[in-house]
Design a protein around this motif. Structure first.
Motif, PDB file in Angstrom:
ATOM      1  N   ILE A   1      43.377  66.229  -0.990  1.00 18.83           N
ATOM      2  CA  ILE A   1      43.195  65.653   0.258  1.00 18.83           C
ATOM      3  C   ILE A   1      44.379  64.509   0.968  1.00 18.83           C
ATOM      4  O   ILE A   1      44.967  64.801   1.733  1.00 18.83           O
ATOM      5  N   TYR A   2      44.711  63.663   0.251  1.00 19.51           N
ATOM      6  CA  TYR A   2      45.519  62.307   0.000  1.00 19.51           C
ATOM      7  C   TYR A   2      46.699  63.334   0.417  1.00 19.51           C
ATOM      8  O   TYR A   2      48.258  62.893   0.879  1.00 19.51           O
TER       9      TYR A   2
ATOM     10  N   ALA B   1      47.680  65.562   3.307  1.00 19.24           N
ATOM     11  CA  ALA B   1      47.631  64.386   4.470  1.00 19.24           C
ATOM     12  C   ALA B   1      48.835  63.851   4.429  1.00 19.24           C
ATOM     13  O   ALA B   1      49.154  63.908   5.695  1.00 19.24           O
TER      14      ALA B   1
ATOM     15  N   VAL C   1      51.482  66.879   5.569  1.00 16.51           N
ATOM     16  CA  VAL C   1      51.540  67.124   6.781  1.00 16.51           C
ATOM     17  C   VAL C   1      52.271  65.746   7.621  1.00 16.51           C
ATOM     18  O   VAL C   1      52.832  66.730   8.917  1.00 16.51           O
ATOM     19  N   MET C   2      52.153  65.095   7.083  1.00 20.39           N
ATOM     20  CA  MET C   2      53.300  64.082   7.927  1.00 20.39           C
ATOM     21  C   MET C   2      54.452  64.025   7.237  1.00 20.39           C
ATOM     22  O   MET C   2      55.620  62.959   8.584  1.00 20.39           O
TER      23      MET C   2
ATOM     24  N   PRO D   1      49.724  55.606  -5.908  1.00 17.16           N
ATOM     25  CA  PRO D   1      48.854  54.328  -5.185  1.00 17.16           C
ATOM     26  C   PRO D   1      47.526  54.661  -5.536  1.00 17.16           C
ATOM     27  O   PRO D   1      46.657  53.799  -5.491  1.00 17.16           O
ATOM     28  N   ALA D   2      47.352  56.043  -5.842  1.00 16.20           N
ATOM     29  CA  ALA D   2      46.220  56.558  -5.433  1.00 16.20           C
ATOM     30  C   ALA D   2      45.489  55.994  -7.272  1.00 16.20           C
ATOM     31  O   ALA D   2      43.977  56.342  -7.483  1.00 16.20           O
TER      32      ALA D   2
ATOM     33  N   HIS E   1      41.388  47.234  -3.443  1.00 16.60           N
ATOM     34  CA  HIS E   1      40.971  48.331  -3.116  1.00 16.60           C
ATOM     35  C   HIS E   1      39.574  49.259  -4.059  1.00 16.60           C
ATOM     36  O   HIS E   1      38.726  50.342  -3.216  1.00 16.60           O
TER      37      HIS E   1
ATOM     38  N   LEU F   1      47.756  67.556  11.655  1.00 21.75           N
ATOM     39  CA  LEU F   1      46.492  68.000  10.828  1.00 21.75           C
ATOM     40  C   LEU F   1      45.321  66.739  10.439  1.00 21.75           C
ATOM     41  O   LEU F   1      45.730  65.944  10.160  1.00 21.75           O
TER      42      LEU F   1
ATOM     43  N   PHE G   1      42.448  66.007   8.737  1.00 25.40           N
ATOM     44  CA  PHE G   1      41.347  66.742   7.762  1.00 25.40           C
ATOM     45  C   PHE G   1      39.714  66.620   8.290  1.00 25.40           C
ATOM     46  O   PHE G   1      39.548  65.574   8.788  1.00 25.40           O
TER      47      PHE G   1
ATOM     48  N   GLN H   1      37.544  66.784   6.298  1.00 23.27           N
ATOM     49  CA  GLN H   1      37.418  65.860   4.748  1.00 23.27           C
ATOM     50  C   GLN H   1      38.218  64.121   5.243  1.00 23.27           C
ATOM     51  O   GLN H   1      38.689  64.003   5.187  1.00 23.27           O
TER      52      GLN H   1
ATOM     53  N   ALA I   1      40.782  61.607   4.528  1.00 27.35           N
ATOM     54  CA  ALA I   1      42.142  61.709   4.081  1.00 27.35           C
ATOM     55  C   ALA I   1      42.965  60.814   4.370  1.00 27.35           C
ATOM     56  O   ALA I   1      43.800  60.213   4.446  1.00 27.35           O
ATOM     57  N   LEU I   2      42.089  59.452   4.910  1.00 28.09           N
ATOM     58  CA  LEU I   2      42.990  58.419   4.859  1.00 28.09           C
ATOM     59  C   LEU I   2      42.976  57.157   3.612  1.00 28.09           C
ATOM     60  O   LEU I   2      42.110  57.922   2.671  1.00 28.09           O
ATOM     61  N   PHE I   3      44.305  56.571   3.617  1.00 28.39           N
ATOM     62  CA  PHE I   3      44.788  55.955   2.889  1.00 28.39           C
ATOM     63  C   PHE I   3      43.705  55.294   2.135  1.00 28.39           C
ATOM     64  O   PHE I   3      44.128  53.890   2.383  1.00 28.39           O
ATOM     65  N   PRO I   4      43.175  55.265   1.310  1.00 31.35           N
ATOM     66  CA  PRO I   4      42.706  53.942   0.477  1.00 31.35           C
ATOM     67  C   PRO I   4      43.295  52.633   0.550  1.00 31.35           C
ATOM     68  O   PRO I   4      42.803  51.527  -0.356  1.00 31.35           O
ATOM     69  N   TRP I   5      44.340  53.257  -0.447  1.00 32.64           N
ATOM     70  CA  TRP I   5      45.352  51.854  -0.812  1.00 32.64           C
ATOM     71  C   TRP I   5      46.169  50.759   0.287  1.00 32.64           C
ATOM     72  O   TRP I   5      46.913  49.940  -0.141  1.00 32.64           O
TER      73      TRP I   5
ATOM     74  N   TYR J   1      52.101  55.150   8.467  1.00 34.73           N
ATOM     75  CA  TYR J   1      52.559  55.975   7.073  1.00 34.73           C
ATOM     76  C   TYR J   1      53.515  57.263   7.684  1.00 34.73           C
ATOM     77  O   TYR J   1      54.537  57.828   7.504  1.00 34.73           O
TER      78      TYR J   1
ATOM     79  N   ASN K   1      38.000  51.061   3.175  1.00 35.82           N
ATOM     80  CA  ASN K   1      36.881  51.249   3.064  1.00 35.82           C
ATOM     81  C   ASN K   1      35.576  49.419   3.496  1.00 35.82           C
ATOM     82  O   ASN K   1      33.992  50.312   3.483  1.00 35.82           O
TER      83      ASN K   1
ATOM     84  N   ARG L   1      46.666  57.580  12.727  1.00 32.02           N
ATOM     85  CA  ARG L   1      47.501  57.959  12.281  1.00 32.02           C
ATOM     86  C   ARG L   1      48.415  59.004  13.150  1.00 32.02           C
ATOM     87  O   ARG L   1      49.360  59.565  12.774  1.00 32.02           O
TER      88      ARG L   1
END
Ligand SMILES: Nc1ncnc2c1ncn2[C@@H]1O[C@H](COP(=O)(O)OP(=O)(O)OP(=O)(O)O)[C@@H](O)[C@H]1O
Ligand SMILES: [Mg+2]
Lengths: 247, 258
Positions: free
Chosen positions: A146-147, A150, A153-154, A168-169, A246, B84, B86, B88, B90-94, B103, B138, B152
């Motif tokens: 999903i990351y 996303a 999409v951007m 990074p993930a 994180h 879009l 989502f 679920q 879909a934000l980036f936790p880092w 972004y 988080n 975003r």
């Protein structure tokens, strides 16, 4: 602070008991040197430079071997991630080899490279890279798709998405793999230095080995203390520092 | 409001099921168009193809057949005109909150880092999050996360905002607050919104138009002419919602008989 004082106190008592046991000759000094003798060895070998130069040699071997292990491990990990064929062949081999204790590489290393620096590098690389390979593959596989969606999409594409999202993930897990690889590399190098008897450039493993050969148990135990310290300090300071916020 | 902002013609999409290799029809011959400034709600049972529809409109998923045009331009692949959100998280936790909103701005041409930051901050203000710029993802509540996700998606200034059940994971109070904010933001930004929901009241509260879907098909398409802003307690909302539910049931029955 209190618990820290208590901990120091308990360590002191432990070393005191050890000293008493040795002073009263309850165990033979050939089997167990007293902490006093160990300390004396450590100080004298520190002063005449033997220990420090050995430590330098060992750490440089560790650094080179580990970096090579990282490079091979990460590359093969990426390959496993990308190719189903690689996963079902090389992946299985990696899984098997990862369970192989690193000492088991020593005979092969000696056969192929003789009593040489390269034999030691070989053991370190083989000892560390498979764990890094598998954790790299795992780290990237477990990045939630999903990351990447996303990011797409951007407007992110291809390598940009890798650099700004996948990497990074996966970083916390990659760092974990690198840390595991480091621990394996350190253990492998000690095995290699004990097995590979080289004439110049002694490392701490060789000092330990000679300590045993010469029945200089103060040296053997002193060097063990140094080995533990190096392992401990690197775990504590290099790797806990780079734990990510994180996670 | 004259020329449509988005047109779908005979859009179809079939998936191969991972489990047994059977073909699953996610979208079958979907045709409709959306005018600029509309707030379209897509409603239907779980698995009827709502998420797939948003995904093909965004360009993330390829079509099997049919065409989609955004302001006359054929959609092939995602671009910043259609953002879009989502289903679920879909934000980036880092990244921190600001980093997440920024972004999408790096793909907007001719924008310096300062401008990007200014813009991101402006959108965070718009969604009502002015003092959490450097929070980690988080550390946020569910409602705050959805606000960040909204900021975003809005920041690159798309002409269509696609939202996939954005409020379904929230508690009732947070949700009502977000309904109010969502209507304000929609008015202020004048975006075209296409929002998926499985809640008829939600659709009645927000939408200017509702499309009902069943098994990959559009089975009903109705405008809602209640004036904005609306709240869940308005009498019209309850009536409209029950009408929608009834219609969905009727049409599905008819479909299943045929
Ligand atoms: N990537 C995929 N691979 C295979 N099948 C898929 C895939 N995505 C969706 N489907 C199938 O397509 C159909 C429509 O799925 P979709 O996610 O669009 O439904 P939905 O209306 O969004 O449901 P929900 O309300 O539960 O989110 C389902 O039957 C689903 O199993
Ligand atoms: Mg869905």
């Amino acid at each position: 602070m209190k618990t820290r004082l208590l901990a120091i106190f308990i360590f002191a008592i432990f070393i005191g008991c050890w000293q008493v046991v040795c002073a009263l000759k309850w165990v033979s000094p050939i089997l167990l040197p007293s902490p006093f003798d160990v300390g004396k060895y450590l100080i004298s070998s520190m002063l005449d430079g033997v220990l420090l130069s050995a430590l330098g040699v060992t750490l440089s071997r560790l650094a080179i071997g580990y970096v090579m292990g990282l490079i091979f491990g990460i590359s093969i990990g990426l390959l496993l991630y990308h190719s189903f064929l690689a996963r079902s062949t090389l992946g299985v081999v990696a899984l098997g080899l990862q369970t192989l204790p690193s000492v088991c590489w020593a005979p092969l290393a000696l056969l192929w490279f003789g009593q040489s620096e390269n034999a030691m590098y070989f053991v370190v690389i083989m000892g560390s890279m498979w764990a890094i390979t598998l954790s790299t593959k795992e780290a990237i596989t477990s990045v939630p798709p999903i990351y990447v969606q996303a990011a797409r999409v951007m407007g992110s594409r291809g390598f940009h998405a890798w650099r700004t999202v996948v990497f990074p993930a996966a970083l916390p897990q990659l760092a974990n793999g690198a840390r595991m690889g480091w621990a394996f590399a350190w253990r492998s190098l000690m095995a290699a230095e004990i097995y590979v008897t080289i004439i110049s450039r002694f490392g701490v493993g060789q000092l330990l080995h000679f300590g045993r050969e010469l029945h200089a148990m103060d040296q053997a135990v002193g060097v063990m203390v140094v080995i533990v310290l190096v392992g401990f300090l690197s775990e504590k300071f290099i790797f806990t520092r780079c734990k990510l916020k994180h996670t | 409001m004259s020329s449509p902002c988005l047109t779908l013609e005979n859009v179809s999409k079939t998936y191969m099921s991972n489990r047994d290799g059977r073909l699953v029809t996610a979208l079958a011959d979907v045709t409709f168009s959306v005018n600029a400034g509309e707030y379209l709600c897509l409603l239907g049972r779980s698995g009827c193809g709502k998420s797939t529809l948003l995904s093909v409109i965004s360009g993330l998923t390829e079509l099997d057949a049919g065409t989609i045009r955004n302001n006359g331009e054929l959609v092939c692949g995602p671009n910043r005109h259609r953002m879009l959100m989502f289903q679920q998280d879909a934000l980036f936790p880092w990244l921190d909150v600001l980093g997440n909103v920024m972004y999408g701005l790096q793909f907007v041409e001719r924008m310096s880092r300062d401008e990007m930051q200014k813009k991101a901050e402006a959108y965070l203000d718009l969604v009502g999050l002015s003092n959490v710029h450097h929070f980690h993802i988080n550390q946020l509540s569910g409602g705050m996360r959805q606000r960040v996700a909204l900021a975003r998606a809005l920041a690159p200034d798309p002409n269509i905002l696609l939202m996939d059940e954005p409020f379904s994971a929230l508690d009732a109070m947070t949700r009502e607050q977000l309904y109010a904010d969502m209507q304000r933001i929609w008015k202020e930004t004048q975006k075209t919104v296409i929002m998926v929901t499985h809640n008829a009241r939600e659709a009645a509260c927000l939408g200017t138009r509702i499309i009902l879907m069943s098994a990959g098909r559009v089975i009903d398409d109705q405008p809602i002419s209640l004036p904005h802003p609306r709240t869940m307690n308005d009498t019209g909302i309850g009536q409209t919602a029950s009408l929608i539910s009834q219609r969905l049931q009727q049409k599905e029955n008819v479909e299943s008989i045929q």
